[in-house]
Design a protein around this motif. Structure first.
Motif, PDB file in Angstrom:
ATOM      1  N   THR A   1       7.343  11.801  11.173  1.00 47.07           N
ATOM      2  CA  THR A   1       6.141  12.520  10.729  1.00 47.07           C
ATOM      3  C   THR A   1       5.726  12.155   9.306  1.00 47.07           C
ATOM      4  OG1 THR A   1       7.511  14.393   9.972  1.00 47.07           O
ATOM      5  CG2 THR A   1       6.653  14.484  12.233  1.00 47.07           C
ATOM      6  N   ALA A   2       6.449  11.244   8.677  1.00 43.20           N
ATOM      7  CA  ALA A   2       6.140  10.884   7.291  1.00 43.20           C
ATOM      8  C   ALA A   2       4.805  10.147   7.225  1.00 43.20           C
ATOM      9  CB  ALA A   2       7.244  10.010   6.719  1.00 43.20           C
ATOM     10  N   PRO A   3       3.867  10.613   6.401  1.00 41.67           N
ATOM     11  CA  PRO A   3       2.573   9.926   6.305  1.00 41.67           C
ATOM     12  C   PRO A   3       2.676   8.660   5.475  1.00 41.67           C
ATOM     13  CG  PRO A   3       2.631  11.799   4.806  1.00 41.67           C
ATOM     14  CD  PRO A   3       3.918  11.834   5.579  1.00 41.67           C
ATOM     15  N   GLY A   4       1.829   7.710   5.808  1.00 39.58           N
ATOM     16  CA  GLY A   4       1.671   6.520   4.993  1.00 39.58           C
ATOM     17  C   GLY A   4       0.286   6.521   4.375  1.00 39.58           C
ATOM     18  N   LEU A   5       0.169   5.980   3.178  1.00 42.18           N
ATOM     19  CA  LEU A   5      -1.135   5.914   2.520  1.00 42.18           C
ATOM     20  C   LEU A   5      -1.812   4.600   2.874  1.00 42.18           C
ATOM     21  CD1 LEU A   5      -0.579   7.336  -1.069  1.00 42.18           C
ATOM     22  CD2 LEU A   5      -1.531   8.471   0.936  1.00 42.18           C
ATOM     23  N   PRO A   6      -3.033   4.641   3.363  1.00 41.67           N
ATOM     24  CA  PRO A   6      -3.716   3.383   3.687  1.00 41.67           C
ATOM     25  C   PRO A   6      -4.006   2.592   2.426  1.00 41.67           C
ATOM     26  CG  PRO A   6      -5.244   5.232   3.827  1.00 41.67           C
ATOM     27  CD  PRO A   6      -3.880   5.823   3.615  1.00 41.67           C
ATOM     28  N   PRO A   7      -4.053   1.264   2.522  1.00 37.85           N
ATOM     29  CA  PRO A   7      -4.327   0.432   1.337  1.00 37.85           C
ATOM     30  C   PRO A   7      -5.819   0.395   1.034  1.00 37.85           C
ATOM     31  CG  PRO A   7      -4.000  -0.959   3.237  1.00 37.85           C
ATOM     32  CD  PRO A   7      -3.773   0.446   3.715  1.00 37.85           C
ATOM     33  N   ALA A   8      -6.372   1.581   0.782  1.00 38.25           N
ATOM     34  CA  ALA A   8      -7.812   1.726   0.573  1.00 38.25           C
ATOM     35  C   ALA A   8      -8.057   2.361  -0.794  1.00 38.25           C
ATOM     36  CB  ALA A   8      -8.413   2.602   1.673  1.00 38.25           C
ATOM     37  N   PRO A   9      -9.210   2.107  -1.405  1.00 36.08           N
ATOM     38  CA  PRO A   9      -9.487   2.662  -2.741  1.00 36.08           C
ATOM     39  C   PRO A   9      -9.374   4.172  -2.813  1.00 36.08           C
ATOM     40  CG  PRO A   9     -11.063   0.926  -2.226  1.00 36.08           C
ATOM     41  CD  PRO A   9     -10.259   1.155  -0.977  1.00 36.08           C
ATOM     42  N   ALA A  10      -9.773   4.895  -1.768  1.00 33.12           N
ATOM     43  CA  ALA A  10      -9.732   6.357  -1.835  1.00 33.12           C
ATOM     44  C   ALA A  10      -8.315   6.871  -2.038  1.00 33.12           C
ATOM     45  CB  ALA A  10     -10.342   6.960  -0.573  1.00 33.12           C
ATOM     46  N   ALA A  11      -7.335   6.249  -1.388  1.00 29.62           N
ATOM     47  CA  ALA A  11      -5.945   6.687  -1.541  1.00 29.62           C
ATOM     48  C   ALA A  11      -5.449   6.406  -2.954  1.00 29.62           C
ATOM     49  CB  ALA A  11      -5.063   5.987  -0.509  1.00 29.62           C
ATOM     50  N   ARG A  12      -5.782   5.229  -3.491  1.00 28.02           N
ATOM     51  CA  ARG A  12      -5.362   4.910  -4.856  1.00 28.02           C
ATOM     52  C   ARG A  12      -6.025   5.851  -5.854  1.00 28.02           C
ATOM     53  NH1 ARG A  12      -0.862   2.788  -3.821  1.00 28.02           N
ATOM     54  NH2 ARG A  12      -1.265   3.162  -1.625  1.00 28.02           N
ATOM     55  N   CYS A  13      -7.282   6.177  -5.601  1.00 31.69           N
ATOM     56  CA  CYS A  13      -7.989   7.079  -6.513  1.00 31.69           C
ATOM     57  C   CYS A  13      -7.474   8.507  -6.386  1.00 31.69           C
ATOM     58  CB  CYS A  13      -9.493   7.015  -6.238  1.00 31.69           C
ATOM     59  SG  CYS A  13     -10.256   5.482  -6.843  1.00 31.69           S
ATOM     60  N   ALA A  14      -7.030   8.894  -5.194  1.00 33.52           N
ATOM     61  CA  ALA A  14      -6.416  10.216  -5.050  1.00 33.52           C
ATOM     62  C   ALA A  14      -5.164  10.315  -5.904  1.00 33.52           C
ATOM     63  CB  ALA A  14      -6.088  10.476  -3.576  1.00 33.52           C
ATOM     64  N   ILE A  15      -4.355   9.281  -5.904  1.00 33.66           N
ATOM     65  CA  ILE A  15      -3.159   9.272  -6.751  1.00 33.66           C
ATOM     66  C   ILE A  15      -3.549   9.375  -8.217  1.00 33.66           C
ATOM     67  CG2 ILE A  15      -1.232   7.843  -7.528  1.00 33.66           C
ATOM     68  CD1 ILE A  15      -1.062   6.758  -4.659  1.00 33.66           C
ATOM     69  N   PHE A  16      -4.560   8.624  -8.617  1.00 31.09           N
ATOM     70  CA  PHE A  16      -5.018   8.687 -10.005  1.00 31.09           C
ATOM     71  C   PHE A  16      -5.489  10.090 -10.362  1.00 31.09           C
ATOM     72  CE2 PHE A  16      -8.556   8.459 -13.050  1.00 31.09           C
ATOM     73  CZ  PHE A  16      -7.904   7.898 -14.137  1.00 31.09           C
ATOM     74  N   GLY A  17      -6.279  10.718  -9.485  1.00 34.05           N
ATOM     75  CA  GLY A  17      -6.763  12.068  -9.756  1.00 34.05           C
ATOM     76  C   GLY A  17      -5.631  13.071  -9.877  1.00 34.05           C
ATOM     77  N   ILE A  18      -4.653  12.985  -8.987  1.00 30.84           N
ATOM     78  CA  ILE A  18      -3.507  13.900  -9.040  1.00 30.84           C
ATOM     79  C   ILE A  18      -2.737  13.732 -10.347  1.00 30.84           C
ATOM     80  CG2 ILE A  18      -1.241  14.371  -8.019  1.00 30.84           C
ATOM     81  CD1 ILE A  18      -2.540  13.672  -5.281  1.00 30.84           C
ATOM     82  N   GLU A  19      -2.429  12.485 -10.677  1.00 28.01           N
ATOM     83  CA  GLU A  19      -1.574  12.248 -11.841  1.00 28.01           C
ATOM     84  C   GLU A  19      -2.293  12.481 -13.158  1.00 28.01           C
ATOM     85  OE1 GLU A  19       0.212   8.404 -11.174  1.00 28.01           O
ATOM     86  OE2 GLU A  19       1.516   9.203  -9.567  1.00 28.01           O
TER      87      GLU A  19
END
Length: 425
Positions: free
Chosen positions: A373-391
């Motif tokens: 059930t572990a999710p993977g992050l797609p190699p897409a800009p939205a996922a990278r930007c989500a990480i940036f927003g969180i951090e």
């Protein structure tokens, strides 16, 4: 005179008949044999050309201690498909720089690249990959399929699964079943000489298991938009703030937390399989309890999954058929299990997670419990930007006292601003 006359008379007389010549023996005619049919000469077959093995170069961007096992399996796979591989070890942190340097020097790129999902993101950003164009096994772990694909295009074949967070605890403790139990146990274990709980406080990876368990996700299902401003984020930040109350008073950095845990001065921690060499370097007698992460909001925690993938360079000579032939070998159960044992990782195929060799290893057995059930992050800009927003706000939201109600919206704004930068031509 008489003699002369006699001679003259004799010359005038009728000539005597010529003697009949003796018959000569006539040779018996030789019988000429009838010509036999001459067989047409058979054409000597032209020598068949010996097939030339495919010559391919692969860069393997893995830690030094993982290189031998990976190289051995790649060479065996290459021999099975009549290919010759030149394997070039690369530092994972220097992969993109090495490619850029070779490009500037006019050197040919590798045909294939073996690296993790973070490298895949960078390679895609540099427009360095070609689609692999293969069918993945039906039982491939879902999170691995997600992290290898974007816009319905498969950019790599995941061969191993790794990088999931686990609960670590000193052997005089026991693993809590729920996140609330973990908070209570960690706070109770904290003393002036012992931290109750350590982890990486400012990184999105440590937020993800609780966020997904609470019903959140870093992006929309299609990976196009960040989705951080939700009640799930508020619940997650509240949990992290409660856990932080058990953090060490005199320094909460990730590296310090690792030292405290390895030396017995932290009761609980959350960390990943990549950290084992660090712990052993700190203490050669390091022993620790290992368990899956506790549940949260009644659901299993869902740590992000990572993987190592076989990828195809867009300017290399490898074809989709080359990749298909190699991964057909690399996905075989015996190869998957050998890599799992040698690297301390999980196989990429779900059906192998229950294998006794994995269940006998506490770390891999705990990770296997979470892998499906572990999710993977797609190699897409939205996922990278989500990480940036969180951090951008995670550390301050976790470690300070102001109300949490504004943090999710701020994270979302930062993520959207980041995404707009990607959209600019």
């Amino acid at each position: 005179m008489i003699c002369v006359a006699a001679l003259i008379c004799a010359a005038c007389a009728a000539p005597a008949p010529a003697p009949t010549p003796a018959p000569t023996a006539t040779a018996a005619p030789t019988v000429t044999p009838a010509p036999t049919a001459t067989a047409m000469p058979t054409a000597t077959p032209a020598p068949t050309a010996t097939p030339v093995a495919r010559q391919l170069t692969i860069w393997v961007a893995e830690p030094a201690d993982a290189q031998p096992a990976i190289a051995a399996e790649l060479q065996q796979a290459a021999q099975a498909v009549d290919a010759q591989l030149t394997i070039v070890p690369r530092d994972p942190d220097g992969l993109l720089l090495s490619l850029a340097t070779d490009r500037l020097l006019g050197l040919p790129p590798p045909d294939l690249i073996w690296a993790d999902q973070e490298a895949l993101v960078g390679l895609l950003a540099d427009n360095a990959l070609a689609p692999v164009g293969i069918e993945l096994p039906a039982d491939l772990l879902p999170g691995l399929r997600t992290l290898a694909s974007s816009a319905d295009t498969l950019w790599g074949a995941p061969i191993t699964a790794q990088d999931m967070l686990l609960l670590l605890y000193q052997l005089d403790r026991s693993p809590p079943a729920t996140a609330a139990d973990l908070v209570a146990a960690a706070q109770a274990a904290r003393t002036s000489e012992r931290a109750g709980f350590v982890q990486g406080w400012g990184a999105a990876r440590w937020l993800a298991p609780w966020f997904y368990a609470a019903g959140g996700a870093f992006t929309t299902p299609d990976g196009a938009e960040p989705t951080l401003d939700t009640p799930a984020m508020t619940a997650t930040l509240t949990l992290l703030r409660d856990l932080y109350q058990a953090a060490p008073r005199n320094g909460d950095s990730y590296a310090r937390g690792q030292r405290l845990l390895a030396q017995g001065f932290a009761a609980y921690a959350i960390d990943g399989d990549w950290a084992w060499p660090t712990y052993r370097a700190i203490s050669d007698t390091f022993q620790i309890g290992i368990a899956p992460l506790p549940t949260f909001n009644g659901n299993p925690a869902q740590p992000l999954i990572g993987g190592s993938l076989l990828m195809r360079h867009r300017d290399g000579q490898a074809t989709q058929a080359d990749v298909a032939a190699l991964v057909d070998i690399l996905y075989q159960p015996d190869v998957q299990l050998r890599l799992s044992a040698a690297l301390g990782r999980l196989p990429a195929r779900r059906e192998l997670l229950a294998d006794p060799s994995i269940q006998a290893d506490p770390a891999r057995a705990a990770a296997a419990t979470q892998a499906a059930t572990a999710p993977g992050l797609p190699p897409a800009p939205a996922a990278r930007c989500a990480i940036f927003g969180i951090e951008s706000y995670l550390y301050s939201a976790t470690t300070s006292d102001p109300p949490l109600k504004d943090a999710p919206a701020r994270m979302q704004r930062e993520a959207l601003a980041c995404l707009r930068q990607f959209a600019q031509p």
